[in-house]
Design a protein around this motif. Structure first.
Motif, mmCIF file in Angstrom:
data_model
loop_
_atom_site.group_PDB
_atom_site.id
_atom_site.type_symbol
_atom_site.label_atom_id
_atom_site.label_comp_id
_atom_site.label_asym_id
_atom_site.label_seq_id
_atom_site.Cartn_x
_atom_site.Cartn_y
_atom_site.Cartn_z
ATOM 1 N N VAL A 92 0.864 -1.181 0.000
ATOM 2 C CA VAL A 92 0.000 0.000 0.000
ATOM 3 C C VAL A 92 0.901 1.232 0.000
ATOM 4 C CG1 VAL A 92 -1.742 1.305 1.290
ATOM 5 C CG2 VAL A 92 -1.818 -1.197 1.283
ATOM 6 N N GLN A 93 0.564 2.203 -0.855
ATOM 7 C CA GLN A 93 1.312 3.450 -0.915
ATOM 8 C C GLN A 93 0.364 4.578 -1.299
ATOM 9 O OE1 GLN A 93 4.488 3.610 -3.853
ATOM 10 N NE2 GLN A 93 5.664 4.998 -2.557
ATOM 11 N N VAL A 94 0.509 5.709 -0.626
ATOM 12 C CA VAL A 94 -0.339 6.862 -0.928
ATOM 13 C C VAL A 94 0.517 8.080 -1.255
ATOM 14 C CG1 VAL A 94 -2.244 6.063 0.523
ATOM 15 C CG2 VAL A 94 -0.563 7.611 1.472
ATOM 16 N N GLN A 95 -0.119 9.020 -1.920
ATOM 17 C CA GLN A 95 0.506 10.284 -2.288
ATOM 18 C C GLN A 95 -0.428 11.396 -1.851
ATOM 19 O OE1 GLN A 95 0.624 11.371 -6.542
ATOM 20 N NE2 GLN A 95 2.841 11.530 -6.257
ATOM 21 N N ILE A 96 0.129 12.469 -1.305
ATOM 22 C CA ILE A 96 -0.705 13.586 -0.874
ATOM 23 C C ILE A 96 -0.363 14.832 -1.677
ATOM 24 C CG2 ILE A 96 -0.981 12.708 1.471
ATOM 25 C CD1 ILE A 96 1.094 14.822 2.385
ATOM 26 N N THR A 97 -1.346 15.707 -1.790
ATOM 27 C CA THR A 97 -1.159 17.012 -2.392
ATOM 28 C C THR A 97 -1.446 18.044 -1.321
ATOM 29 O OG1 THR A 97 -1.876 16.158 -4.538
ATOM 30 C CG2 THR A 97 -1.879 18.558 -4.256
ATOM 31 N N VAL A 98 -0.499 18.961 -1.143
ATOM 32 C CA VAL A 98 -0.617 19.998 -0.125
ATOM 33 C C VAL A 98 -0.602 21.348 -0.822
ATOM 34 C CG1 VAL A 98 0.451 20.998 1.941
ATOM 35 C CG2 VAL A 98 0.596 18.531 1.531
ATOM 36 N N GLN A 99 -1.560 22.211 -0.461
ATOM 37 C CA GLN A 99 -1.611 23.560 -1.001
ATOM 38 C C GLN A 99 -1.656 24.539 0.159
ATOM 39 O OE1 GLN A 99 -5.074 23.488 -3.544
ATOM 40 N NE2 GLN A 99 -3.889 22.799 -5.294
ATOM 41 N N ASP A 100 -0.661 25.383 0.253
ATOM 42 C CA ASP A 100 -0.563 26.397 1.308
ATOM 43 C C ASP A 100 -0.687 25.785 2.702
ATOM 44 O OD1 ASP A 100 -0.255 28.427 -0.604
ATOM 45 O OD2 ASP A 100 -2.431 28.595 -0.839
ATOM 46 N N GLY A 101 -0.034 24.649 2.904
ATOM 47 C CA GLY A 101 -0.026 24.013 4.215
ATOM 48 C C GLY A 101 -1.271 23.222 4.558
ATOM 49 N N ASP A 105 -5.528 16.758 -1.145
ATOM 50 C CA ASP A 105 -5.907 15.514 -1.815
ATOM 51 C C ASP A 105 -5.030 14.376 -1.326
ATOM 52 O OD1 ASP A 105 -7.343 13.871 -3.529
ATOM 53 O OD2 ASP A 105 -6.087 14.314 -5.268
ATOM 54 N N VAL A 106 -5.604 13.181 -1.327
ATOM 55 C CA VAL A 106 -4.887 11.950 -1.007
ATOM 56 C C VAL A 106 -5.199 10.965 -2.124
ATOM 57 C CG1 VAL A 106 -4.554 10.088 0.649
ATOM 58 C CG2 VAL A 106 -5.180 12.356 1.467
ATOM 59 N N THR A 107 -4.160 10.409 -2.727
ATOM 60 C CA THR A 107 -4.326 9.455 -3.812
ATOM 61 C C THR A 107 -3.649 8.145 -3.431
ATOM 62 O OG1 THR A 107 -4.212 11.277 -5.400
ATOM 63 C CG2 THR A 107 -3.921 9.057 -6.269
ATOM 64 N N ALA A 108 -4.371 7.060 -3.569
ATOM 65 C CA ALA A 108 -3.788 5.739 -3.325
ATOM 66 C C ALA A 108 -3.058 5.311 -4.586
ATOM 67 C CB ALA A 108 -4.872 4.743 -2.959
ATOM 68 N N LEU A 109 -1.734 5.247 -4.516
ATOM 69 C CA LEU A 109 -0.943 4.809 -5.666
ATOM 70 C C LEU A 109 -0.960 3.297 -5.805
ATOM 71 C CD1 LEU A 109 2.186 7.116 -5.245
ATOM 72 C CD2 LEU A 109 0.184 7.470 -6.711
ATOM 73 N N GLN A 110 -1.031 2.612 -4.671
ATOM 74 C CA GLN A 110 -1.033 1.153 -4.678
ATOM 75 C C GLN A 110 -1.837 0.679 -3.481
ATOM 76 O OE1 GLN A 110 2.915 -0.456 -4.616
ATOM 77 N NE2 GLN A 110 2.231 -2.529 -5.020
ATOM 78 N N LEU A 111 -2.703 -0.306 -3.707
ATOM 79 C CA LEU A 111 -3.505 -0.901 -2.638
ATOM 80 C C LEU A 111 -3.326 -2.411 -2.659
ATOM 81 C CD1 LEU A 111 -6.773 1.185 -3.064
ATOM 82 C CD2 LEU A 111 -5.140 1.350 -1.186
ATOM 83 N N THR A 112 -3.700 -3.062 -1.579
ATOM 84 C CA THR A 112 -3.550 -4.511 -1.495
ATOM 85 C C THR A 112 -4.235 -5.178 -2.689
ATOM 86 O OG1 THR A 112 -5.511 -4.668 -0.091
ATOM 87 C CG2 THR A 112 -3.389 -4.545 1.019
ATOM 88 N N ASP A 113 -3.539 -6.164 -3.261
ATOM 89 C CA ASP A 113 -4.045 -6.772 -4.489
ATOM 90 C C ASP A 113 -3.672 -8.251 -4.620
ATOM 91 O OD1 ASP A 113 -1.328 -6.554 -4.886
ATOM 92 O OD2 ASP A 113 -1.485 -5.426 -6.753
ATOM 93 N N GLN A 114 -3.501 -8.935 -3.493
ATOM 94 C CA GLN A 114 -3.084 -10.331 -3.531
ATOM 95 C C GLN A 114 -4.116 -11.225 -4.226
ATOM 96 O OE1 GLN A 114 -2.739 -12.319 0.235
ATOM 97 N NE2 GLN A 114 -1.251 -13.770 -0.557
#
Length: 167
Positions: A92-101, A105-114
């Motif tokens: 699992v891996q996520v990416q966040i977007t921050v604007q002016d502190g 947004d939060v984006t899941a780049l990878q989620l469990t997929d077994q």
């Protein structure tokens, strides 16, 4: 003898319901105070249960201090990727977007997929976690029921990204 057992059973049930009712009322008070504080209004008092279960005392609540985004002259902006967290059902891996502190947004780049069940659980949990994180503006949210591994990994990766952003 049977009547006595029935009466004791009824009294026990009433006691359990009363305790549950009280715990639920305390939980609602805590949630109200937390959501009011998160919305920006400081609570005027905090209810603290006393030794007597039927009474409570009001004490002044601490005044909130200025947040990092209010005290810094240049607020952080950008995209930050959290570490990949390995679970027994996949990474699992996520990416966040921050604007002016502010976490925008939060984006899941990878989620469990077994397997297909892991994918189904992740697809159900990810939007809930995203919404909760954006509302709380932190990784301090509850796990999604039935998606403990995904939730814990999501929040761990999120905290890594928040640490990179300095939030």
């Amino acid at each position: 003898m049977r009547a006595r057992a029935t009466i004791l059973g009824a009294l026990s049930s009433i006691a359990v319901l009363a305790v549950g009712w009280q715990l639920g009322a305390d939980g609602q008070q805590s949630e109200t105070t937390t959501s009011d504080t998160a919305a920006g209004s400081a609570p005027t008092s905090t209810v603290t249960p006393s030794a007597d279960a039927g009474s409570s005392t009001a004490t002044p609540a601490p005044t909130p201090s200025a947040s990092a985004s209010e005290t810094t002259t240049s607020a952080v902006s950008g995209t930050f990727t959290g570490t990949s967290v390995h679970t027994r059902f996949g990474d699992v891996q996520v990416q966040i977007t921050v604007q002016d502190g502010i976490l925008s947004d939060v984006t899941a780049l990878q989620l469990t997929d077994q397997d297909s069940r892991s994918v189904s659980i992740s697809n159900r949990a990810a939007p809930i976690l995203r919404q909760e994180v954006l509302s709380a503006q932190s990784a301090n949210v509850h796990s999604v029921s039935g998606a403990t591994y995904t939730s814990n990994a999501y929040l761990t990766s999120l905290q890594s990204a928040l640490d990179q952003a300095g939030l």
